[in-house]
Design a protein around this motif. Structure first.
Motif, PDB file in Angstrom:
ATOM      1  N   UNK A  90       0.850  -1.185   0.000  1.00 50.56           N
ATOM      2  CA  UNK A  90       0.000   0.000   0.000  1.00 50.56           C
ATOM      3  C   UNK A  90       0.888   1.238   0.000  1.00 50.56           C
ATOM      4  N   UNK A  91       0.547   2.207  -0.832  1.00 45.32           N
ATOM      5  CA  UNK A  91       1.243   3.490  -0.815  1.00 45.32           C
ATOM      6  C   UNK A  91       0.563   4.380   0.235  1.00 45.32           C
ATOM      7  N   UNK A  92       1.294   4.744   1.275  1.00 45.65           N
ATOM      8  CA  UNK A  92       0.731   5.526   2.379  1.00 45.65           C
ATOM      9  C   UNK A  92       0.995   7.011   2.151  1.00 45.65           C
ATOM     10  N   UNK A  93      -0.094   7.797   2.181  1.00 50.18           N
ATOM     11  CA  UNK A  93      -0.015   9.218   1.841  1.00 50.18           C
ATOM     12  C   UNK A  93      -0.593  10.063   2.975  1.00 50.18           C
ATOM     13  N   UNK A  94       0.152  11.060   3.479  1.00 51.31           N
ATOM     14  CA  UNK A  94      -0.393  11.929   4.528  1.00 51.31           C
ATOM     15  C   UNK A  94      -1.466  12.851   3.951  1.00 51.31           C
ATOM     16  N   UNK A  95      -2.561  13.034   4.728  1.00 45.66           N
ATOM     17  CA  UNK A  95      -3.640  13.901   4.255  1.00 45.66           C
ATOM     18  C   UNK A  95      -4.499  14.353   5.427  1.00 45.66           C
ATOM     19  N   UNK A  96      -4.826  15.638   5.430  1.00 44.07           N
ATOM     20  CA  UNK A  96      -5.825  16.191   6.338  1.00 44.07           C
ATOM     21  C   UNK A  96      -7.036  16.549   5.484  1.00 44.07           C
ATOM     22  N   UNK A  97      -8.119  15.788   5.616  1.00 47.80           N
ATOM     23  CA  UNK A  97      -9.278  15.992   4.745  1.00 47.80           C
ATOM     24  C   UNK A  97      -9.931  17.345   4.961  1.00 47.80           C
ATOM     25  N   UNK A  98      -9.583  18.044   6.033  1.00 43.66           N
ATOM     26  CA  UNK A  98     -10.151  19.365   6.285  1.00 43.66           C
ATOM     27  C   UNK A  98      -9.559  20.423   5.359  1.00 43.66           C
ATOM     28  N   UNK A  99      -8.446  20.104   4.709  1.00 40.13           N
ATOM     29  CA  UNK A  99      -7.761  21.058   3.827  1.00 40.13           C
ATOM     30  C   UNK A  99      -8.129  20.744   2.374  1.00 40.13           C
ATOM     31  N   UNK A 126     -15.915  11.849  15.767  1.00 41.66           N
ATOM     32  CA  UNK A 126     -17.204  12.065  16.415  1.00 41.66           C
ATOM     33  C   UNK A 126     -17.393  13.486  16.904  1.00 41.66           C
ATOM     34  N   UNK A 127     -16.329  14.147  17.333  1.00 39.64           N
ATOM     35  CA  UNK A 127     -16.470  15.486  17.897  1.00 39.64           C
ATOM     36  C   UNK A 127     -15.983  16.565  16.940  1.00 39.64           C
ATOM     37  N   UNK A 128     -15.809  16.235  15.681  1.00 42.86           N
ATOM     38  CA  UNK A 128     -15.196  17.163  14.735  1.00 42.86           C
ATOM     39  C   UNK A 128     -16.056  17.283  13.482  1.00 42.86           C
ATOM     40  N   UNK A 129     -16.883  18.326  13.433  1.00 40.83           N
ATOM     41  CA  UNK A 129     -17.758  18.565  12.281  1.00 40.83           C
ATOM     42  C   UNK A 129     -16.931  18.745  11.006  1.00 40.83           C
ATOM     43  N   UNK A 130     -15.813  19.452  11.120  1.00 38.22           N
ATOM     44  CA  UNK A 130     -15.036  19.779   9.931  1.00 38.22           C
ATOM     45  C   UNK A 130     -14.493  18.524   9.250  1.00 38.22           C
ATOM     46  N   UNK A 131     -14.009  17.569  10.052  1.00 42.39           N
ATOM     47  CA  UNK A 131     -13.523  16.321   9.463  1.00 42.39           C
ATOM     48  C   UNK A 131     -14.675  15.512   8.878  1.00 42.39           C
ATOM     49  N   UNK A 132     -15.747  15.362   9.639  1.00 39.12           N
ATOM     50  CA  UNK A 132     -16.835  14.467   9.243  1.00 39.12           C
ATOM     51  C   UNK A 132     -17.671  15.018   8.102  1.00 39.12           C
ATOM     52  N   UNK A 133     -18.020  16.294   8.155  1.00 44.87           N
ATOM     53  CA  UNK A 133     -18.900  16.885   7.145  1.00 44.87           C
ATOM     54  C   UNK A 133     -18.109  17.612   6.054  1.00 44.87           C
ATOM     55  N   UNK A 134     -17.317  18.617   6.443  1.00 46.51           N
ATOM     56  CA  UNK A 134     -16.553  19.365   5.445  1.00 46.51           C
ATOM     57  C   UNK A 134     -15.547  18.470   4.734  1.00 46.51           C
ATOM     58  N   UNK A 135     -14.923  17.557   5.474  1.00 42.53           N
ATOM     59  CA  UNK A 135     -13.992  16.623   4.847  1.00 42.53           C
ATOM     60  C   UNK A 135     -14.657  15.790   3.767  1.00 42.53           C
TER      61      UNK A 135
END
Length: 272
Positions: free
Chosen positions: A41-50, A73-82
């Motif tokens: 597997x090619x592992x790639x760093x990523x923050x879905x909020x960006x 669970x406590x992070x709208x930005x990751x769950x929805x915006x991401x």
């Protein structure tokens, strides 16, 4: 097939990456803090909020299919915006999207929910998941939105860890006898998601186990499987507490199961 697993270092994401690698697909998986350990597997760093980072990564890798498992669970930005960011980037490159959602989008008022039921969340996490579903459907109408329930494995899930801590006296808390869900084995869920990714289906699919069990019964099943004393597990009723969230949510998966070769086993079967 060329797959990208968003959130590949998580519990479900790691199983998806493993199955892709075993099947000799070309696969990359993203991580936020540290890469997973699956080889091939090619592992790639990523923050879905960006958004710009998500767009750049997907444009560079150009996957045929993206499976998005990322949420907090406590992070709208990751769950929805991401989820919005992943859907926009996948659509821009013409890839196929499978978005993993949750039974948390339901209040429990109806108890039984099939794939046609409209979300009515009562928690911030459920609201974020429902918002993500709405956005994904609008941005990528050919995407699959796969709602699932408690994800159990062969010892690696958070619920299994909780059961072990309670059964050995190392943890505190109770398992609710009235809190009902349809747990699914992580291997079954991953196989079903890969099937859906390779299919021409779209829209809402329910991918959960065939048994409705309480968190307490589930805990007893896990304890017996792992050689622990189930009678040491403390029990209680969610209805007697102020714990937020729905009490009884049962995903009906009949339509989805008819479309799958993978059997969605119930907890009483896969924990026997």
């Amino acid at each position: 097939m060329r797959f990208l697993i968003i959130g590949g270092s998580g519990f479900l994401g790691a199983e998806l990456a493993r199955q892709c690698s075993t099947a000799r697909h070309e696969v990359a998986a993203t991580y936020l803090t540290r890469p997973g350990e699956t080889t091939g597997v090619e592992w790639l760093p990523l923050d879905v909020r960006r958004r710009e980072d998500v767009a750049a990564l997907i444009a560079a890798f150009r996957p045929e299919a993206v499976i998005n498992t990322a949420s907090r669970s406590a992070d709208w930005t990751t769950t929805a915006t991401g989820a919005v960011n992943v859907a926009l980037a996948t659509s821009a490159t013409g890839g196929r999207l499978v978005h993993v959602s949750s039974d948390a989008v339901f209040s429990g008022a109806a108890i039984h929910y099939d794939e046609t039921c409209v979300p009515d969340p009562i928690t911030p996490y459920g609201a974020a998941k429902a918002a993500a579903e709405t956005a994904v459907n609008a941005i990528a109408p050919t995407a699959v939105i796969a709602r699932t329930s408690l994800i159990i494995g062969d010892g690696g899930s958070p619920h299994e860890a909780l059961v072990h801590s309670l059964a050995t006296g190392k943890g505190r808390g109770v398992l609710f006898t009235d809190d009902m869900r349809c747990p699914v084995h992580v291997a079954d869920l991953a196989a079903a998601l890969l099937e859906l990714a390779a299919s021409e289906y779209h829209g809402i699919h329910h991918v959960a186990g065939s048994d409705a069990v309480s968190r307490y019964e589930l805990g007893r099943l896990i304890a017996r499987r792992d050689g622990l004393d189930p009678d040491r597990l403390p029990s209680g009723r969610r209805a007697d507490t102020n714990a937020p969230g729905p009490i009884d949510v049962r995903l009906e998966c009949g339509m989805t199961q008819q479309r799958l070769r993978t059997t969605l086993r119930g907890a009483r079967q896969f924990l026997a």
